[in-house]
Design a protein around this motif. Structure first.
Motif, PDB file in Angstrom:
ATOM      1  N   ILE A 112       0.801  -0.970   0.008  1.00  0.00           N
ATOM      2  CA  ILE A 112       0.039  -0.001   0.034  1.00  0.00           C
ATOM      3  C   ILE A 112       0.868   0.999   0.180  1.00  0.00           C
ATOM      4  CG2 ILE A 112      -1.896   1.303   1.345  1.00  0.00           C
ATOM      5  CD1 ILE A 112      -2.847  -1.766   0.877  1.00  0.00           C
ATOM      6  N   VAL A 113       1.275   1.820  -1.067  1.00  0.00           N
ATOM      7  CA  VAL A 113       1.959   2.891  -1.214  1.00  0.00           C
ATOM      8  C   VAL A 113       3.512   2.179  -1.227  1.00  0.00           C
ATOM      9  CG1 VAL A 113       3.014   5.279  -1.050  1.00  0.00           C
ATOM     10  CG2 VAL A 113       0.573   4.832  -0.519  1.00  0.00           C
ATOM     11  N   ASP A 114       4.140   2.195  -0.199  1.00  0.00           N
ATOM     12  CA  ASP A 114       5.506   1.576  -0.064  1.00  0.00           C
ATOM     13  C   ASP A 114       5.623   0.782   0.995  1.00  0.00           C
ATOM     14  OD1 ASP A 114       5.498   3.747   1.715  1.00  0.00           O
ATOM     15  OD2 ASP A 114       7.338   4.600   0.867  1.00  0.00           O
ATOM     16  N   LYS A 115       4.636   0.309   1.582  1.00  0.00           N
ATOM     17  CA  LYS A 115       4.686  -0.845   2.891  1.00  0.00           C
ATOM     18  C   LYS A 115       3.916  -1.865   2.410  1.00  0.00           C
ATOM     19  CE  LYS A 115       3.590   2.043   6.298  1.00  0.00           C
ATOM     20  NZ  LYS A 115       3.571   2.740   7.644  1.00  0.00           N
ATOM     21  N   PRO A 116       4.103  -2.774   3.061  1.00  0.00           N
ATOM     22  CA  PRO A 116       3.275  -4.235   2.544  1.00  0.00           C
ATOM     23  C   PRO A 116       2.118  -4.078   3.510  1.00  0.00           C
ATOM     24  CG  PRO A 116       5.835  -4.862   3.297  1.00  0.00           C
ATOM     25  CD  PRO A 116       5.620  -3.657   3.369  1.00  0.00           C
ATOM     26  N   ALA A 117       0.997  -4.581   3.066  1.00  0.00           N
ATOM     27  CA  ALA A 117      -0.261  -4.350   3.946  1.00  0.00           C
ATOM     28  C   ALA A 117      -0.012  -5.011   5.238  1.00  0.00           C
ATOM     29  CB  ALA A 117      -1.158  -5.376   3.186  1.00  0.00           C
ATOM     30  N   VAL A 118       0.729  -5.952   5.371  1.00  0.00           N
ATOM     31  CA  VAL A 118       0.725  -6.532   6.799  1.00  0.00           C
ATOM     32  C   VAL A 118       1.346  -5.693   7.649  1.00  0.00           C
ATOM     33  CG1 VAL A 118       2.944  -7.855   6.268  1.00  0.00           C
ATOM     34  CG2 VAL A 118       1.165  -8.774   8.064  1.00  0.00           C
ATOM     35  N   GLN A 119       2.086  -4.678   7.491  1.00  0.00           N
ATOM     36  CA  GLN A 119       2.856  -3.559   8.243  1.00  0.00           C
ATOM     37  C   GLN A 119       2.105  -2.713   8.544  1.00  0.00           C
ATOM     38  OE1 GLN A 119       6.688  -2.068   6.891  1.00  0.00           O
ATOM     39  NE2 GLN A 119       6.696  -0.683   8.658  1.00  0.00           N
ATOM     40  N   TYR A 120       0.731  -2.353   7.916  1.00  0.00           N
ATOM     41  CA  TYR A 120      -0.025  -1.472   8.707  1.00  0.00           C
ATOM     42  C   TYR A 120      -0.584  -2.233   9.785  1.00  0.00           C
ATOM     43  CZ  TYR A 120       0.348   1.472   4.252  1.00  0.00           C
ATOM     44  OH  TYR A 120       0.976   2.440   3.508  1.00  0.00           O
ATOM     45  N   VAL A 121      -1.095  -3.207   9.719  1.00  0.00           N
ATOM     46  CA  VAL A 121      -1.841  -4.118  10.818  1.00  0.00           C
ATOM     47  C   VAL A 121      -0.852  -4.229  11.941  1.00  0.00           C
ATOM     48  CG1 VAL A 121      -3.024  -6.040  11.154  1.00  0.00           C
ATOM     49  CG2 VAL A 121      -3.371  -5.085   9.040  1.00  0.00           C
ATOM     50  N   VAL A 122       0.332  -4.592  11.775  1.00  0.00           N
ATOM     51  CA  VAL A 122       1.472  -4.788  12.852  1.00  0.00           C
ATOM     52  C   VAL A 122       1.753  -3.478  13.571  1.00  0.00           C
ATOM     53  CG1 VAL A 122       3.778  -5.368  13.067  1.00  0.00           C
ATOM     54  CG2 VAL A 122       2.508  -6.904  11.957  1.00  0.00           C
ATOM     55  N   GLU A 123       1.751  -2.528  12.613  1.00  0.00           N
ATOM     56  CA  GLU A 123       1.759  -1.201  13.262  1.00  0.00           C
ATOM     57  C   GLU A 123       0.407  -0.599  14.190  1.00  0.00           C
ATOM     58  OE1 GLU A 123       2.932   1.704  10.119  1.00  0.00           O
ATOM     59  OE2 GLU A 123       4.999   0.923  10.013  1.00  0.00           O
ATOM     60  N   GLU A 124      -0.706  -1.167  13.674  1.00  0.00           N
ATOM     61  CA  GLU A 124      -1.895  -0.970  14.516  1.00  0.00           C
ATOM     62  C   GLU A 124      -1.589  -1.542  15.901  1.00  0.00           C
ATOM     63  OE1 GLU A 124      -5.851  -1.465  12.541  1.00  0.00           O
ATOM     64  OE2 GLU A 124      -6.720  -1.817  14.698  1.00  0.00           O
ATOM     65  N   ALA A 125      -1.135  -2.697  15.795  1.00  0.00           N
ATOM     66  CA  ALA A 125      -1.203  -3.285  16.999  1.00  0.00           C
ATOM     67  C   ALA A 125       0.089  -2.825  17.926  1.00  0.00           C
ATOM     68  CB  ALA A 125      -0.672  -5.089  16.875  1.00  0.00           C
ATOM     69  N   VAL A 126       1.160  -2.503  17.431  1.00  0.00           N
ATOM     70  CA  VAL A 126       2.170  -1.869  18.060  1.00  0.00           C
ATOM     71  C   VAL A 126       1.777  -0.600  18.696  1.00  0.00           C
ATOM     72  CG1 VAL A 126       4.538  -1.005  18.018  1.00  0.00           C
ATOM     73  CG2 VAL A 126       4.093  -3.029  17.037  1.00  0.00           C
ATOM     74  N   ASN A 127       0.761   0.213  18.093  1.00  0.00           N
ATOM     75  CA  ASN A 127       0.496   1.628  18.477  1.00  0.00           C
ATOM     76  C   ASN A 127      -0.392   1.342  19.421  1.00  0.00           C
ATOM     77  OD1 ASN A 127       2.536   2.963  17.163  1.00  0.00           O
ATOM     78  ND2 ASN A 127       1.024   3.198  15.283  1.00  0.00           N
ATOM     79  N   SER A 128      -1.144   0.152  19.662  1.00  0.00           N
ATOM     80  CA  SER A 128      -2.133   0.001  20.621  1.00  0.00           C
ATOM     81  C   SER A 128      -1.500  -0.791  21.805  1.00  0.00           C
ATOM     82  CB  SER A 128      -3.241  -1.091  20.148  1.00  0.00           C
ATOM     83  OG  SER A 128      -3.749  -0.464  18.956  1.00  0.00           O
ATOM     84  N   GLY A 129      -0.307  -0.978  21.975  1.00  0.00           N
ATOM     85  CA  GLY A 129       0.241  -1.144  23.140  1.00  0.00           C
ATOM     86  C   GLY A 129       0.760  -2.849  23.012  1.00  0.00           C
ATOM     87  N   ILE A 130       0.364  -3.587  22.137  1.00  0.00           N
ATOM     88  CA  ILE A 130       0.864  -4.817  21.949  1.00  0.00           C
ATOM     89  C   ILE A 130       2.313  -5.145  22.157  1.00  0.00           C
ATOM     90  CG2 ILE A 130       0.575  -6.891  20.315  1.00  0.00           C
ATOM     91  CD1 ILE A 130      -2.283  -6.103  21.791  1.00  0.00           C
TER      92      ILE A 130
END
Ligand code: G1P
Length: 294
Positions: A35-53
């Motif tokens: 998605i632009v220049d980051k793999p789709a899975v990274q967006y989801v991993v970043e969401e988890a990390v930014n949620s305190g996981i």
């Protein structure tokens, strides 16, 4: 009963074939498509990390090794970037492998989302945990999993992220039946996986974010294959309705289904427009293209 623990672990199933994006997904995981220049899975991993996981389990399958390589160090590449003084790129590349602890387990046979989540039993042990589906990328000011964790603080139980969908689309989603108990909150009494519009109890659809409790594993053990012959997480959650509170939370944000063509394109456009480096120029280009197309 749910104990008073926080949510520190998350599970991201990534074993699916990606048939809706063939042939692009014939020899590479759909989760690695950019998605632009980051793999789709990274967006989801970043969401988890930014949620305190703190710990993430990826449930993978055959042909998904590129995902493991992606979150690993890329020793030669890093050495090359370092020697050329490309510090900014080096940091971006390194950050991917260092942002969170990632564990892997392989689902040998694709027996459904419920079965994929069952593979997290040992990892999760006795804590409530988050589940994020990598097809659902959600653009939100506050990460959606974080929004749900905040709800969980006061509503201990299973929490499902939901959104309203056109009634003709109920057959694409798990659909809930529930009583509104707050501005964005429902208490769920029933769930149906992908009902035809005529049979749908509402137009409130589950999107790919869940907070589940460890009792889901026993429920999954007793859940026979359902829709499409697959073990459905929706069915396993429904079977817990008599002993656990189940809430549905209408999240704040824009969701893209990047597992299908149109959603994938929309996500690319939305995220590209928001980018500081290319957003302005991309918008100008889009306006030109639209004008020409009229
Ligand atoms: C899965 C779930 C479904 C949910 C959907 C959200 O279906 O089974 O209940 O509504 O994710 O994206 P899938 O789209 O993987 O077939």
């Amino acid at each position: 009963m749910v104990k008073g623990k926080g949510i520190e672990k998350a599970v991201i199933p990534v074993a699916g074939f990606g048939t809706r994006l063939l042939p692009a997904t014939k020899a590479q995981p759909k989760e690695m498509l950019p998605i632009v220049d980051k793999p789709a899975v990274q967006y989801v991993v970043e969401e988890a990390v930014n949620s305190g996981i703190e710990d993430i389990l990826l449930v993978t399958g055959r042909n998904k090794r590129a995902i493991e390589d992606y979150f690993d160090y890329a020793v030669e590449l890093e050495r090359e970037l370092e020697s050329k003084g490309k510090t900014e790129l080096l940091n971006i590349v390194r950050n991917v492998s260092e942002m969170v602890s990632i564990y892997y387990v392989r689902q040998k046979i694709a027996k459904g989302l419920g079965d994929a989540i069952y593979h997290a039993k040992g990892f999760v042990s006795d804590e409530p945990f988050g589940v994020l589906l990598a097809d659902d990328i959600i653009d939100a000011d506050v990460p959606v999993l974080k929004q749900m964790i905040d709800v969980f603080e006061n509503h201990k139980g299973i929490i499902l992220a939901v959104m309203e969908v056109p009634i003709q689309d109920t057959k694409l989603y798990g659909i809930i039946e529930g009583k509104k108990i707050g501005d964005r909150l429902y208490e769920v009494s029933n769930l149906v996986e992908k009902p035809e519009p005529m049979e749908a109890p509402s137009n409130i659809a589950i999107v790919g974010r869940y907070i589940l409790t460890p009792s889901i594993f026993e429920s999954l053990e007793n859940t026979p294959p359902g829709k499409n012959g697959e073990v459905q997480i929706t069915d396993a959650i429904k079977n817990l309705a008599h002993k656990e509170k189940i809430y549905a939370y209408k999240f704040e944000g824009t969701r893209f289904d990047v597992g299908e063509k149109l959603g994938y394109l929309k996500a690319n456009i939305a995220f590209a427009l928001k980018r500081k480096d290319i957003g302005k120029e991309f918008k100008k280009y889009l306006l030109e293209v639209l004008k020409e197309a009229e």
